[in-house]
Enzyme design. Sequence first.
Site, PDB file in Angstrom:
ATOM      1  N   GLY A 141       0.784  -1.239   0.013  1.00 55.42           N
ATOM      2  CA  GLY A 141       0.124  -0.009   0.206  1.00 55.42           C
ATOM      3  C   GLY A 141       0.880   1.172  -0.087  1.00 55.42           C
ATOM      4  O   GLY A 141       1.951   1.130   0.444  1.00 55.42           O
ATOM      5  N   HIS A 195      -4.499   1.533   7.398  1.00 54.43           N
ATOM      6  CA  HIS A 195      -3.054   2.018   7.412  1.00 54.43           C
ATOM      7  C   HIS A 195      -2.864   3.296   6.555  1.00 54.43           C
ATOM      8  O   HIS A 195      -2.625   4.312   6.921  1.00 54.43           O
ATOM      9  CB  HIS A 195      -2.111   0.973   7.193  1.00 54.43           C
ATOM     10  CG  HIS A 195      -0.721   1.385   7.023  1.00 54.43           C
ATOM     11  ND1 HIS A 195       0.377   0.882   8.092  1.00 54.43           N
ATOM     12  CD2 HIS A 195       0.019   2.255   6.231  1.00 54.43           C
ATOM     13  CE1 HIS A 195       1.612   1.389   7.802  1.00 54.43           C
ATOM     14  NE2 HIS A 195       1.396   2.361   6.873  1.00 54.43           N
ATOM     15  N   GLU A 196      -3.384   3.016   5.110  1.00 53.55           N
ATOM     16  CA  GLU A 196      -3.239   3.959   4.183  1.00 53.55           C
ATOM     17  C   GLU A 196      -4.230   5.130   4.450  1.00 53.55           C
ATOM     18  O   GLU A 196      -4.013   6.406   4.137  1.00 53.55           O
ATOM     19  CB  GLU A 196      -3.412   3.394   2.773  1.00 53.55           C
ATOM     20  CG  GLU A 196      -2.547   2.193   2.516  1.00 53.55           C
ATOM     21  CD  GLU A 196      -1.066   2.549   2.595  1.00 53.55           C
ATOM     22  OE1 GLU A 196      -0.650   3.630   2.553  1.00 53.55           O
ATOM     23  OE2 GLU A 196      -0.229   1.473   2.968  1.00 53.55           O
TER      24      GLU A 196
END
Length: 176
Positions: free
Chosen positions: A46, A139-140
């Site tokens: 990612g 997370h991204e």
Amino acid sequence: MSKLKLYEYPEPILRKKCIKVDKVDDELRRFLDNMLETMYADKGCGLAAPQVGCTQRIIVVDPNPSDEDLSARRPMHLINPEIIWHSEETVLFNEGCLSLPDQRAEVERFEKVRVHYTDYNDNEQEILADDLLAIIMQHEIDHLDGILYIDHLSRLKRSRLLDKLKKYRNECKKSK
Ligand code: NI
């Protein structure tokens, strides 16, 4: 396509809150292609725009960024991604980040998330993500609000990780 410069901790751009994209055009698509190439080149699953110096709400994701079997790759481009639902259940996962090279730590995330986004062709989409994909999405999307996975750690664990990062960088310098 070309590989983009990767911004690493503690570059201030990683702490910026990104702005919404208002138009999906060829220039943006070229940028998305370059983001994906950068992600694959650095063996990430990612990548978020601020990691390559752009403060727009864009991420690219591939839970299987295989080098051996390119046909197994499942790249996704998500423009203005937003978590519109999450499960009550959480899971622990040992996360890493291209902006904090060679480090990993266990982070608690929702097990499943539903994400609304605009795709590469300017269509509105929704996806129910679970397993690794759900973790990568969280997370991204965090990156787009200036949040790094180390922010989810206790102060002690975070400072240990940052010490290790410092050591790792010193060793890289020595071996050059
Ligand atoms: Ni990251």
